[in-house]
Design a protein around this motif. Sequence first.
Motif, short mmCIF file in Angstrom:
data_model
loop_
_atom_site.label_atom_id
_atom_site.label_comp_id
_atom_site.label_asym_id
_atom_site.label_seq_id
_atom_site.Cartn_x
_atom_site.Cartn_y
_atom_site.Cartn_z
N GLU A 1 1.47 -4.34 -9.13
CA GLU A 1 3.40 -3.16 -9.16
C GLU A 1 4.39 -3.34 -8.06
OE1 GLU A 1 0.93 -3.05 -12.79
OE2 GLU A 1 1.06 -2.36 -10.41
N ALA A 2 2.93 -2.98 -7.09
CA ALA A 2 4.25 -3.20 -5.69
C ALA A 2 4.10 -4.27 -5.09
CB ALA A 2 3.45 -2.38 -4.88
N PHE A 3 3.40 -5.31 -5.09
CA PHE A 3 3.74 -6.49 -4.51
C PHE A 3 4.79 -7.68 -5.85
CE2 PHE A 3 -0.45 -6.43 -3.73
CZ PHE A 3 -0.63 -6.20 -1.97
N VAL B 1 1.10 -1.30 -0.35
CA VAL B 1 -0.21 -0.06 0.06
C VAL B 1 0.84 1.43 -0.17
CG1 VAL B 1 -1.94 1.69 1.15
CG2 VAL B 1 -1.97 -1.33 0.75
N ILE B 2 1.48 0.98 1.20
CA ILE B 2 2.52 2.14 0.75
C ILE B 2 3.12 2.61 -0.09
CG2 ILE B 2 5.07 3.58 2.48
CD1 ILE B 2 2.31 3.26 3.86
N LEU B 3 4.41 1.48 -1.14
CA LEU B 3 5.02 1.31 -2.08
C LEU B 3 3.73 2.41 -3.24
CD1 LEU B 3 7.47 -1.38 -3.00
CD2 LEU B 3 7.96 0.71 -2.55
N THR B 4 2.05 1.52 -3.14
CA THR B 4 1.19 1.97 -4.32
C THR B 4 1.15 3.97 -4.31
OG1 THR B 4 0.44 -0.04 -4.66
CG2 THR B 4 -1.02 2.18 -5.19
N LEU B 5 1.28 4.17 -3.07
CA LEU B 5 0.15 5.57 -2.97
C LEU B 5 1.61 6.36 -2.80
CD1 LEU B 5 -1.66 5.21 0.09
CD2 LEU B 5 -2.82 4.84 -2.02
N SER B 6 2.70 5.79 -2.54
CA SER B 6 4.05 6.70 -2.56
C SER B 6 4.73 7.53 -3.87
CB SER B 6 5.02 5.98 -1.82
OG SER B 6 6.34 6.58 -1.53
N GLN B 7 4.73 8.41 -4.20
CA GLN B 7 5.61 8.99 -5.32
C GLN B 7 6.93 8.37 -5.18
OE1 GLN B 7 5.07 13.03 -5.98
NE2 GLN B 7 3.57 12.53 -5.94
N SER B 8 7.73 8.03 -4.12
CA SER B 8 8.96 7.84 -4.48
C SER B 8 9.07 6.36 -4.62
CB SER B 8 9.76 8.35 -3.13
OG SER B 8 10.09 9.83 -3.43
N GLY B 9 10.46 5.35 -4.19
CA GLY B 9 10.34 3.70 -4.41
C GLY B 9 10.99 3.11 -3.13
N PHE B 10 11.87 2.55 -3.36
CA PHE B 10 13.12 1.38 -2.45
C PHE B 10 14.18 2.61 -3.00
CE2 PHE B 10 10.73 -2.46 -2.66
CZ PHE B 10 10.61 -2.74 -1.17
#
Length: 269
Positions: free
Chosen positions: A152-154, A59-68
């Motif tokens: 894509e986040a998963f 969820v965080i990766l989906t909603l965030s504009q940044s990534g790892f």
Amino acid sequence: MSDPRPEVSDTTEQKTSQDILGSLIDGALHEMNRERSGLLLSGFSAGLDIGFGPLMMAVILTLSQSGFGDLTTELLLASVYSIGFMFVILGRSELFTEHTTLAVIPVLDKQASIQQLARLWGLVYVGNIVGGFLFTQLVVLLMPGLGVVSPEAFETIALKLVNHELQWILVGGVFAGWLMGLLAWLVTAAQETTSRLLLILIVTGTIGILHLPHSIAGNVEVLFGLLMSPEISLLDYLAFLVLATIGNAFGGGIFVALLKYGHVVRGGN
């Protein structure tokens, strides 16, 4: 002049190493003597509960504009990764890499046999894996209606674990098992729920931010990738699970159980 304040007992006195060791042995013996169905259900519950950590990461990766790689995102991901562990540990469910790793201690103390340890590990591990599998299936069914998480986040989360040489997964698993065994020791030493929550956040957050392979939480993370991405194969999943499990058991059993037990029985306090 005497102190007019009433005497208050010191409830924050730190436990001795002997006290911690005794508590761990008592707890492990209790679990070893439980009925098979009770251990399976407890392990199954832990496998379900721990899945909320990887789900919230997605969820965080989906909603965030940044990534790892972005510091803020990485800290958020490490924090929510801890959620599942909080549910499991404070809920007293059985997790292969936390409670059961330190079940090695009564074997070292000659109060339990290798067969009892293998029975406990086997039942809890199977329960954890099956619970994690069911959790992933439920999320896959619910995901379109949730609207806050993308496939894509998963995929991104799973690739972070499986896109390594096999020896890295094994060695990384040793470090994850080491940290989880240490967490079991520290949680037993802690006196309050708040202290335990903080310890869980720090230790499992460290595993999360280092992306170390945890066989039970990682089971859910890589299963999501297997179900939702052509980039993750069944062989990737099985290789991860086997190597992470071996590494976790070795890290917890050698670096925590054996060393902690050794220094306590030799007079450490």
